[in-house]
Each structure stands twice: as structure tokens, then as C-alpha cells.
Design an enzyme around this catalytic site. Structure first.
Site, short mmCIF file in Angstrom:
data_model
loop_
_atom_site.label_atom_id
_atom_site.label_comp_id
_atom_site.label_asym_id
_atom_site.label_seq_id
_atom_site.Cartn_x
_atom_site.Cartn_y
_atom_site.Cartn_z
N GLY A 195 0.87 -1.18 0.00
CA GLY A 195 0.00 0.00 0.00
C GLY A 195 0.90 1.22 0.00
O GLY A 195 2.01 1.18 0.56
N GLU A 230 1.56 4.18 1.44
CA GLU A 230 2.32 4.72 2.57
C GLU A 230 3.13 3.64 3.28
O GLU A 230 4.21 3.91 3.82
CB GLU A 230 1.38 5.42 3.55
CG GLU A 230 0.63 6.59 2.94
CD GLU A 230 -0.67 6.20 2.23
OE1 GLU A 230 -1.41 7.11 1.83
OE2 GLU A 230 -0.94 4.99 2.07
N TYR A 283 -6.42 -6.29 -2.80
CA TYR A 283 -6.44 -5.97 -4.22
C TYR A 283 -5.82 -7.10 -5.02
O TYR A 283 -4.90 -7.78 -4.56
CB TYR A 283 -5.80 -4.62 -4.52
CG TYR A 283 -4.30 -4.54 -4.61
CD1 TYR A 283 -3.66 -4.55 -5.84
CD2 TYR A 283 -3.52 -4.38 -3.46
CE1 TYR A 283 -2.28 -4.43 -5.94
CE2 TYR A 283 -2.15 -4.26 -3.55
CZ TYR A 283 -1.53 -4.28 -4.79
OH TYR A 283 -0.17 -4.17 -4.88
N ARG A 326 -6.79 8.04 -7.82
CA ARG A 326 -7.35 6.75 -8.18
C ARG A 326 -8.81 6.92 -8.58
O ARG A 326 -9.66 7.15 -7.72
CB ARG A 326 -7.23 5.77 -7.00
CG ARG A 326 -5.80 5.42 -6.62
CD ARG A 326 -5.13 4.56 -7.68
NE ARG A 326 -3.80 4.12 -7.27
CZ ARG A 326 -2.68 4.77 -7.55
NH1 ARG A 326 -2.73 5.91 -8.25
NH2 ARG A 326 -1.51 4.31 -7.16
N THR A 347 7.11 12.78 -11.39
CA THR A 347 7.72 11.65 -12.10
C THR A 347 7.19 11.63 -13.53
O THR A 347 6.03 11.93 -13.79
CB THR A 347 7.40 10.31 -11.41
OG1 THR A 347 5.98 10.14 -11.31
CG2 THR A 347 8.02 10.26 -10.02
N GLU A 353 7.40 7.43 -19.52
CA GLU A 353 7.11 7.24 -20.94
C GLU A 353 6.75 5.77 -21.13
O GLU A 353 7.62 4.91 -21.05
CB GLU A 353 8.32 7.61 -21.79
CG GLU A 353 8.78 9.06 -21.60
CD GLU A 353 10.20 9.24 -22.07
OE1 GLU A 353 10.37 9.51 -23.28
OE2 GLU A 353 11.13 9.09 -21.26
N ASP A 387 5.82 5.11 -5.16
CA ASP A 387 6.11 5.14 -3.72
C ASP A 387 7.61 5.08 -3.46
O ASP A 387 8.12 5.74 -2.56
CB ASP A 387 5.43 3.96 -3.02
CG ASP A 387 3.93 3.92 -3.28
OD1 ASP A 387 3.31 4.99 -3.30
OD2 ASP A 387 3.39 2.81 -3.47
#
Length: 340
Positions: free
Chosen positions: A34, A36, A89, A169, A241, A244, A281
Site C-alpha cells: 500500500g 504509505e 487488491y 485513483r 515523475t 514514458e 512510492d
């Protein structure tokens, strides 16, 4: 060195083995992750005093998530226990022209149903240096949005540096609600991290002369995005960020950083993807490590990009690399030669 606190949801990730599709898979691999939590693991890897704050059930699945964080050196003493379920998920890895696919089963998770009284932010931020969260957390529920707002206010009052990865999201909330909720929360942030389309999805700030689908990204367009974010929210740093996406297997990877005075651009990497989940992250954690460790802005950016480049080669959500490995890539050794 102070505490580095992150706040959000850790989930159970179920994935077909290898590159199997959901419909053909008879078994699933299990990991935890996740946004964090991924950042906390990276920071602990870099020697930071990393704490993860969330709410998890008291049953064995909740304990398994706690154990996984402890395994990598994250302090779990601030986790509240209660509620009925851990969010899940499902992740199907893409390849070549077939994209990866994620299906969420996270409704009514313990953190989504958490209440304000579950967290004493004054105590949590005692001795803290940095607080990080993502835009996923306030999207989980109205309660989580209120808790996050309370957290950033308490962090600012305690003199803690606050960073947020916008991490929009669309399966969790609309652009309209995201803009409204995050518009209040980001007022209390010092550092905003975004990918190539987050600012547009959350705040309607679009980079000019950019086509994300074709992979054409304009540096000048993103400089204007960063400047507008600084002007709107009084930020100290904006990092973006720049991915490509040539296919699900091959991406170009770089980033830029704006400190309200100068723009910094990183070197660019061509990456062959093993697992791209957690890539953003790992960038955020690398940037936090760099900025908090006294690196120059350019070096902090290069560290973050190199760290996230390496994450794309690692299965699972967590970026399990050392400072030495990141610095080796920073210095230009991208050969991948066997280390003996």
C-alpha cells in the site's frame, strides 16, 4: 534523527503467478503493500526511524500485515487495532502491449471505517521529523478525509515537514471530489509529489504539449504545472515523475523537481519492468530520504529516480534495495553485472 511517520492503508495483494491472467489462474501469490506502507519500508531500509500508522483488525490476517512491516524494520507501535477486514487488491501483471490490471476489494476495511478518536496525532507526532501520506488515504471514505485533514493540521502545528503523493485513483473517487478534498489538505503540505497526470486529474492543471498515451512529455509543460502548484498552495517543493510508457514491459523513467527557485531534471532510464507496483512510492521515499539527509536538490532527485528505477525490477510492493545499490546506479553503473 526524528521519526518518519506515514499514514494510510496496507492491503493484502493477491496475484496470479507469473504473467497468468485472472481467468486462467488456479492459485495466487500473496504479498502485502500500500502506498504509505511501501514508503515506510523504503525509509526503514535507508536507516530512518520509520513508523506506519493505520487501523487493522485484531485477527490473524491483520497481524500478518503487522508482521510483514516489522520484518522490514518498520515500527508498528502506533497502529490502531480494530475493525473487521483488511483491504484486498488483485493484480494481474501485463506484458508487452497487454496492460496490467488491478481489481480492488477494499470496501469497509478497518482503516476506511476508522474514526477520528482512533488516532492521537499530538502523541503520534511527538519527536517526528516528517509526515507522509498519499491521495489514496482521504479517498477511502469521508471519515478518512477528515482524519487526514486533522493529521496534516497537527503535523504543521508540531513543526513537522509534510509530504503528499497525489496518487489519484479514479476507482475511489471523482476528479471533482478529489479536487475539493485535496484542495483543503494540500494547504498544509510542504512537498507535493505527482506523476505525469495527477495534477490534471486532481486540480485541473494540465501540462501543455503533452500526450501521455503516446509517451510525449513536455518538460516546459510540467515546469508550468509545478509553478502553478507552488503558487496555489505555497509549497516548498514539487516533484513530478515522468513515465514514458512504450508498453507494459518497457518504460522511460525520469523526474523533475522544483524548489520555488530552480528546476532540476534527473537523468533518464530505460527500464524493463518486472513489477511496476510501488514505483511511485519508491520515488517518494527516495526523495524524502535525500531531502532529509542533506543531499543537494539535484542529488536528492537523482537518488529518488535511481531508487524507483530499481524498484521496477523487484517483485511485490516493497522496494528492497540498499543505499549502496541506489548510489551505484546514481553514479552511472547500470550494467547489471553480477556482484561477486
Amino acid at each position: 534523527m526524528g521519526k518518519f511517520v506515514t499514514f494510510g492503508e496496507i492491503m493484502l495483494r493477491l496475484a496470479p503467478l507469473g504473467y497468468d491472467r485472472f481467468v486462467q489462474s488456479k492459485e495466487f501469490g500473496v504479498v502485502y503493500g500500500g502506498g504509505e506502507a511501501n514508503v515506510a519500508v523504503s525509509l526503514a531500509n535507508y536507516g530512518k526511524d520509520a513508523y506506519f500508522v493505520t487501523k487493522l483488525p485484531k485477527h490473524e490476517i491483520g497481524q500478518s500485515a503487522v508482521n510483514e512491516l516489522r520484518r522490514y524494520g518498520v515500527d508498528t507501535s502506533l497502529i490502531t487495532r480494530g475493525g473487521d477486514r483488511v483491504g484486498i487488491y488483485f493484480c494481474e501483471k501485463g506484458a508487452s502491449q497487454r496492460p496490467s490490471k488491478v481489481i480492488y476489494d477494499r470496501a469497509h476495511s478497518a482503516i476506511a471505517e476508522a474514526k477520528k478518536e482512533d488516532f492521537n496525532w499530538k502523541e503520534i507526532f511527538e519527536g517526528a521529523e516528517w509526515f507522509h501520506f498519499t491521495g489514496i488515504t482521504p479517498a477511502l471514505s469521508d471519515n478518512c478525509a477528515e482524519i487526514t485533514l486533522e493529521a496534516v493540521k497537527a503535523a504543521k502545528e508540531a513543526g513537522v515537514t509534510v509530504s503528499v503523493d497525489l496518487n489519484f485513483r479514479k476507482k475511489l473517487w471523482s476528479t471533482e471530489k478529489a479536487g475539493r478534498v485535496m484542495g483543503e489538505i494540500v494547504k498544509y503540505c510542504d512537498v507535493v509529489i505527482a506523476n505525469e497526470e495527477d495534477a490534471e486529474k486532481v486540480f485541473g492543471i494540465k501540462a501543455e504539449e503533452t500526450d501521455i498515451t503516446s509517451g510525449h512529455l513536455s518538460d516546459e509543460g510540467y515546469k508550468k504545472v509545478a509553478q502553478e502548484l507552488v503558487d496555489r498552495f505555497g509549497l516548498k517543493y514539487v516533484a513530478i515523475t515522468l513515465r514514458e510508457s512504450f508498453s507494459a514491459s518497457d518504460n522511460g523513467w525520469s523526474a523533475m523537481l522544483y524548489d520555488t527557485k530552480e528546476f532540476y531534471k534527473s537523468k533518464r532510464y530505460d527500464i524493463r519492468i518486472v513489477d511496476r507496483v510501488g514505483g511511485g512510492d519508491s520515488f517518494g521515499a527516495g526523495l524524502i530520504h535525500g531531502l532529509s539527509s542533506g543531499m543537494s536538490n539535484q542529488d536528492a532527485l537523482e537518488y529518488a529516480v535511481a531508487a524507483s528505477c530499481l524498484k521496477h525490477t523487484i517483485e511485490g510492493d516493497f522496494n528492497l534495495v540498499s543505499i549502496e545499490e541506489v548510489e551505484t546506479l546514481m553514479k552511472g553503473d547500470a550494467s547489471g553485472r553480477v556482484q561477486r
